[in-house]
Scaffold this motif. Structure first.
Motif, PDB file in Angstrom:
ATOM      1  N   SER A   1      10.495   3.714  -5.034  1.00  0.00           N
ATOM      2  CA  SER A   1      10.284   3.754  -6.483  1.00  0.00           C
ATOM      3  C   SER A   1       9.070   2.930  -6.908  1.00  0.00           C
ATOM      4  CB  SER A   1      11.528   3.237  -7.217  1.00  0.00           C
ATOM      5  OG  SER A   1      11.799   1.895  -6.846  1.00  0.00           O
ATOM      6  N   LEU A   2       8.430   2.258  -5.957  1.00  0.00           N
ATOM      7  CA  LEU A   2       7.245   1.451  -6.246  1.00  0.00           C
ATOM      8  C   LEU A   2       5.985   2.273  -5.983  1.00  0.00           C
ATOM      9  CD1 LEU A   2       8.374  -1.897  -4.542  1.00  0.00           C
ATOM     10  CD2 LEU A   2       8.662  -1.211  -6.938  1.00  0.00           C
ATOM     11  N   ASP A   3       4.840   1.634  -6.110  1.00  0.00           N
ATOM     12  CA  ASP A   3       3.574   2.265  -5.761  1.00  0.00           C
ATOM     13  C   ASP A   3       3.485   2.332  -4.236  1.00  0.00           C
ATOM     14  OD1 ASP A   3       1.004   3.110  -5.343  1.00  0.00           O
ATOM     15  OD2 ASP A   3       0.040   1.345  -6.228  1.00  0.00           O
ATOM     16  N   MET A   4       3.892   3.454  -3.671  1.00  0.00           N
ATOM     17  CA  MET A   4       4.001   3.551  -2.215  1.00  0.00           C
ATOM     18  C   MET A   4       2.653   3.507  -1.504  1.00  0.00           C
ATOM     19  SD  MET A   4       7.165   6.201  -1.632  1.00  0.00           S
ATOM     20  CE  MET A   4       6.544   7.433  -2.800  1.00  0.00           C
ATOM     21  N   ASP A   5       1.590   3.950  -2.192  1.00  0.00           N
ATOM     22  CA  ASP A   5       0.272   3.862  -1.574  1.00  0.00           C
ATOM     23  C   ASP A   5      -0.089   2.408  -1.259  1.00  0.00           C
ATOM     24  OD1 ASP A   5      -0.306   6.539  -1.475  1.00  0.00           O
ATOM     25  OD2 ASP A   5      -1.237   6.587  -3.452  1.00  0.00           O
ATOM     26  N   TYR A   6       0.432   1.494  -2.068  1.00  0.00           N
ATOM     27  CA  TYR A   6       0.174   0.089  -1.780  1.00  0.00           C
ATOM     28  C   TYR A   6       1.279  -0.530  -0.925  1.00  0.00           C
ATOM     29  CZ  TYR A   6      -0.585  -4.874  -2.128  1.00  0.00           C
ATOM     30  OH  TYR A   6      -0.772  -6.196  -1.796  1.00  0.00           O
ATOM     31  N   TRP A   7       2.527  -0.453  -1.404  1.00  0.00           N
ATOM     32  CA  TRP A   7       3.617  -1.194  -0.773  1.00  0.00           C
ATOM     33  C   TRP A   7       4.034  -0.630   0.583  1.00  0.00           C
ATOM     34  CZ3 TRP A   7       4.493  -5.856  -2.473  1.00  0.00           C
ATOM     35  CH2 TRP A   7       4.177  -6.160  -3.795  1.00  0.00           C
ATOM     36  N   GLN A   8       3.706   0.608   0.869  1.00  0.00           N
ATOM     37  CA  GLN A   8       4.066   1.179   2.169  1.00  0.00           C
ATOM     38  C   GLN A   8       2.853   1.450   3.059  1.00  0.00           C
ATOM     39  OE1 GLN A   8       6.722   4.530   2.161  1.00  0.00           O
ATOM     40  NE2 GLN A   8       8.098   3.616   0.664  1.00  0.00           N
ATOM     41  N   TYR A   9       1.663   1.209   2.552  1.00  0.00           N
ATOM     42  CA  TYR A   9       0.481   1.563   3.342  1.00  0.00           C
ATOM     43  C   TYR A   9      -0.471   0.385   3.528  1.00  0.00           C
ATOM     44  CZ  TYR A   9      -3.177   4.688   5.131  1.00  0.00           C
ATOM     45  OH  TYR A   9      -4.109   5.308   5.928  1.00  0.00           O
ATOM     46  N   ILE A  10      -0.751  -0.335   2.454  1.00  0.00           N
ATOM     47  CA  ILE A  10      -1.772  -1.376   2.487  1.00  0.00           C
ATOM     48  C   ILE A  10      -1.176  -2.767   2.635  1.00  0.00           C
ATOM     49  CG2 ILE A  10      -3.663  -2.426   1.185  1.00  0.00           C
ATOM     50  CD1 ILE A  10      -3.993   0.284  -0.241  1.00  0.00           C
ATOM     51  N   PHE A  11      -0.099  -3.060   1.922  1.00  0.00           N
ATOM     52  CA  PHE A  11       0.512  -4.391   1.896  1.00  0.00           C
ATOM     53  C   PHE A  11       0.762  -4.890   3.317  1.00  0.00           C
ATOM     54  CE2 PHE A  11       4.517  -6.972   1.101  1.00  0.00           C
ATOM     55  CZ  PHE A  11       3.834  -8.050   0.550  1.00  0.00           C
TER      56      PHE A  11
END
Length: 365
Positions: A199-209
Motif C-alpha cells: 500500500s506504500l510507494d512500492m517503487d521506493y520501498w520495495q526497489y530503492i530503499f
C-alpha cells in the motif's frame, strides 16, 4: 570485537569465472529495459530490469561469502573502515565521473532530462555522498542507475560481522541445517515485507530503499557459504557433469520463463525473483556442467568483467542519443541499428575504462 586471523581486506577474491557472463547477461537485461524505445524483438522489458537488479544484489552476497568462507577473519573498527574504503575506491572514480558529467551538462539541451536543477545542490550532494537511495525523491537523479551503488554500499557494512557469524555456524556439526533454516526464514521475511508494503510507494520501498534489499543480499551470502561447504563432496565425473548440465539449462530456462510471469505489482520488484536467482546462482556457482564450461570461455568472461562499467555508463549514452536524435519514428531495421549501436558503444567504452582503471589500481596497490 576483534579476533586474530586474516583480515577480510587481505582475502583474495575467488572468481567463479562462469558467474561473470551471468553478470553480463544481467546487465543486458537492464540495458533492454532502458533501451526499450528501440527494442526490435519481443521481450518482457518491463520486468527484466527488476529481475536483473535482484540478481546483482544476490550475486554480490554470493561472491562476498564464497570468497571469505572458511577464513579466520579478523575485524574491528579499523578493519571495517579499511575494507569499506578499498571497496569504495574501486567503484567511486567512475561513479563520480558519470555523476559530474550529467551535472555539468544538465543545463544544456543534451542532458537536461538527467537532472533536476531545481533540487541543486541538495540532490547533487546526496549523489556524491552515495546516500540518494535513502530519500524517496531524486533517487534517480543525475546518473539514474547510481542508486544501486548507494544501496550496495550500505549492505557492504554488514559483510564483516555477517561472515564472521556464518563461518562460526558453518563450522558447527549442524551448521548446514541452521544455514538452510536461516535461508528459508529470510525468504519468508522478505516476502512478508513485500506483501505488507504493497500500500506504500512500492517503487521506493520495495526497489530503492536499502534495507529492502537485505533479504536478497543476505540470502546470497548464505547461499555462497552453503555452496562452499558442499563443493568438496562434488567429485568430477561424466554423470555429475551431465546432471549439472541439465540443471544449468533448466535454471536458465526457469529464470527467463519467470520474466513472462512476474505477477502482481507487489511481487514484481523482489518477490518473484527470489527463487529464480537463488536457483541460478546456486547451480552455476558449483560450475560443474558444460554450460559453465562454455561461460568460462575467455571472451565471455571478459564481457562479465566490464559489466560494472557497462552498467554505470549505458544509461547516459542511451539518454544522450535519445535527446540528440529526438523521438522520431523508426523502422524495425533502424531500431535494431540504434539498439546495437548504443550497446556496442557502451561495451567498447567499458573495456577502455576497465583497462585504464585496472592499470591504475595495480599501480596504487
Amino acid at each position: 570485537m576483534r579476533r586474530e586471523g586474516t583480515s577480510i581486506s587481505q582475502v583474495n577474491t575467488i572468481k567463479a569465472e562462469q558467474l561473470q557472463f551471468l553478470r553480463f547477461l544481467a546487465f543486458f537485461n537492464v540495458y533492454l529495459c532502458h533501451a526499450e524505445t528501440w527494442l526490435f524483438f519481443e521481450y518482457p522489458s518491463s520486468n527484466c530490469a527488476a529481475a536483473a537488479v535482484s540478481f546483482f544484489f544476490m550475486l554480490s552476497g554470493v561472491v562476498t561469502a564464497y570468497s571469505t568462507c572458511g577464513k579466520d577473519l579478523q575485524f574491528g573498527w579499523k578493519e571495517e573502515g579499511y575494507y569499506l574504503w578499498r571497496k569504495l575506491k574501486k567503484v567511486y572514480p567512475l561513479y563520480f565521473f558519470t555523476t559530474m558529467y550529467t551535472f555539468l551538462y544538465a543545463d544544456t539541451a543534451s542532458l537536461s532530462a538527467l537532472a533536476d536543477l531545481s533540487s541543486f545542490p541538495k540532490q547533487l550532494v546526496r549523489n556524491l555522498l552515495l546516500i540518494q537511495s535513502w530519500f524517496s525523491e531524486g533517487a534517480f537523479g543525475y546518473n539514474g542507475v547510481g542508486w544501486f551503488l548507494s544501496s550496495l554500499m550500505f549492505l557492504s557494512i554488514f559483510n564483516l560481522p555477517v561472515m564472521f557469524l556464518l563461518n562460526k555456524i558453518n563450522r558447527h556439526p549442524k551448521g548446514r541445517g541452521v544455514l538452510l533454516g536461516s535461508l528459508v526464514g529470510l525468504l519468508f521475511l522478505t516476502s512478508a515485507y513485500c506483501y505488507f508494503t504493497k500500500s506504500l510507494d512500492m517503487d521506493y520501498w520495495q526497489y530503492i530503499f536499502p534495507p529492502a534489499r537485505m533479504g536478497e543480499y543476505l540470502s546470497g551470502m548464505i547461499l555462497g557459504v552453503l555452496v562452499y561447504s558442499i563443493r568438496p563432496y562434488l567429485k568430477p565425473g561424466h554423470r555429475l557433469r551431465l546432471l549439472f548440465t541439465v540443471l544449468e539449462i533448466a535454471a536458465l530456462c526457469y529464470w527467463f520463463t519467470m520474466l513472462f510471469h512476474a505477477g502482481g505489482s507487489w511481487r514484481c520488484r523482489i518477490f518473484t525473483w527470489l527463487l529464480p536467482n537463488l536457483v541460478l546462482l546456486g547451480v552455476f556457482n558449483c560450475g560443474m556442467g558444460w554450460v559453465s564450461s562454455l561461460f568460462r570461455w575467455r571472451p565471455l568472461v571478459k564481457l562479465g568483467d566490464v559489466s560494472f562499467e557497462c552498467y554505470l555508463i549505458h544509461y547516459i549514452l542511451i539518454m544522450q542519443y535519445a535527446i540528440f536524435h529526438g523521438n522520431q519514428e523508426l523502422s524495425q531495421l533502424e531500431n535494431a541499428a540504434v539498439f546495437l549501436y548504443c550497446l556496442a558503444l557502451t561495451v567498447l567504452l567499458a573495456f577502455l575504462i576497465h583497462n585504464f582503471s585496472e592499470k591504475s589500481w595495480r599501480t596504487t596497490k
